[in-house]
Scaffold this active site. Sequence first.
Site, PDB file in Angstrom:
ATOM      1  N   CYS A 134      44.272  69.674  37.390  1.00 17.51           N
ATOM      2  CA  CYS A 134      44.723  68.293  37.660  1.00 17.51           C
ATOM      3  C   CYS A 134      45.381  67.661  36.430  1.00 17.51           C
ATOM      4  O   CYS A 134      46.452  67.062  36.524  1.00 17.51           O
ATOM      5  CB  CYS A 134      43.554  67.437  38.119  1.00 17.51           C
ATOM      6  N   HIS A 247      43.056  60.137  36.546  1.00 23.61           N
ATOM      7  CA  HIS A 247      43.152  60.487  35.128  1.00 23.61           C
ATOM      8  C   HIS A 247      44.253  59.675  34.445  1.00 23.61           C
ATOM      9  O   HIS A 247      45.256  59.318  35.075  1.00 23.61           O
ATOM     10  CB  HIS A 247      43.529  61.959  34.979  1.00 23.61           C
TER      11      HIS A 247
HETATM   12  C1  2RA Z   1      38.161  67.918  35.512  1.00 26.61           C
HETATM   13  N1  2RA Z   1      40.153  69.273  35.661  1.00 26.61           N
HETATM   14  O1  2RA Z   1      38.775  66.850  35.593  1.00 26.61           O
HETATM   15  C2  2RA Z   1      38.767  69.182  36.026  1.00 26.61           C
HETATM   16  C3  2RA Z   1      38.596  69.244  37.506  1.00 26.61           C
HETATM   17  N2  2RA Z   1      39.155  70.387  38.059  1.00 26.61           N
HETATM   18  O2  2RA Z   1      37.017  67.997  35.061  1.00 26.61           O
END
Ligand code: 2RA
Length: 339
Positions: A134, A247
């Site tokens: 991600c 994110h």
């Molecule tokens: C996280 N990228 O955000 C990882 C999830 N696949 O922890």
Amino acid sequence: NAPSLAVVGVTGAVGQEFLSVLSDRGFPYRSIKMLASKRSAGKHLTFEDNDYVIEELTADSFDGIDIALFSAGGSISKQFGPIAVDRGSIVVDNSSAFRMDENVPLVIPEVNPDAMKHIKLGSGKGALIANPNCSTIICLMAATPLHRCAKVVRMVVSTYQAASGAGAAAMEELELQTREVLEGKQPTCKIFKQQYAFNLFSHNAPVLPNGYNEEEMKLVKETRKIWNDMNVKVTATCIRVPVMRAHAESVNLQFENPLDEDKARDILKNAPGVVVIDERPSNNFPTPLEVSNKDDVAVGRIRRDVSQDGNFGLDIFVCGDQIRKGAALNAIQIAEMLL
Ligand code: 2RA
């Protein structure tokens, strides 16, 4: 005619988002099989006004399945991905199991669609396509259009990663801890060994001998594979922050050719899957809440890197929904390319 689908890990946060995205985008399918562990087998779920019984994932689950969407962890993908391919399914795998396999395309449809052009639905031949991590997807959705124009030679990324990346249980624990702390209680720490509410900490992925954690090295390695450029210099610091499902990432780019910030802003305004939120007078820039449950990645804080001479450096700030564009939407856009 419309493909038959299977969703592996349908009860998880990404599995549920697969269903939402399939429905939102009117993805055509003639049948859909809901697969999960033995624990969930037998439970009912409603999807697009139809009742489905969740089936236990077994080696026989993929007979007659054209496209299998996997998001049930790396060990399940390693065990059942190849079985599905042998049965003729095209697997779109959200786990990290096969991302760095040289025979497996690692695809962001807006970035490197050609990586999967040799894979055809209906050929009877199965295949594996990997969904990038991600934080990689969210970063490269903004960095790639700039890279294509001025060629990135070095990228420095600092991520601020949501609870959703650690799963639905982590989101629940963040909410629980927040309540507990506000009520003056001792926070419940089951998913993470430390308090998460009103705190932040280095990403919970295992730390490697070089001192980077696995999440950071995914960004380094996946960027090089997706850009097909083993020389681009990438470094990253990944942090878990008390945000639910989107994110945020601070990205510093150093270019081989000059790129001024106005041109960069124009490029990003025209980039697919990207929206620019960059209003300096009102200090209005991307936030995780603004992008949550949305498809587009938001970019702002676009500015010339003052540590570089001329226009060879740029700083940007990117936010994207981890469960949607960071996982389920990207995977289904890959599946759409097969239609
Ligand atoms: C996280 N990228 O955000 C990882 C999830 N696949 O922890």
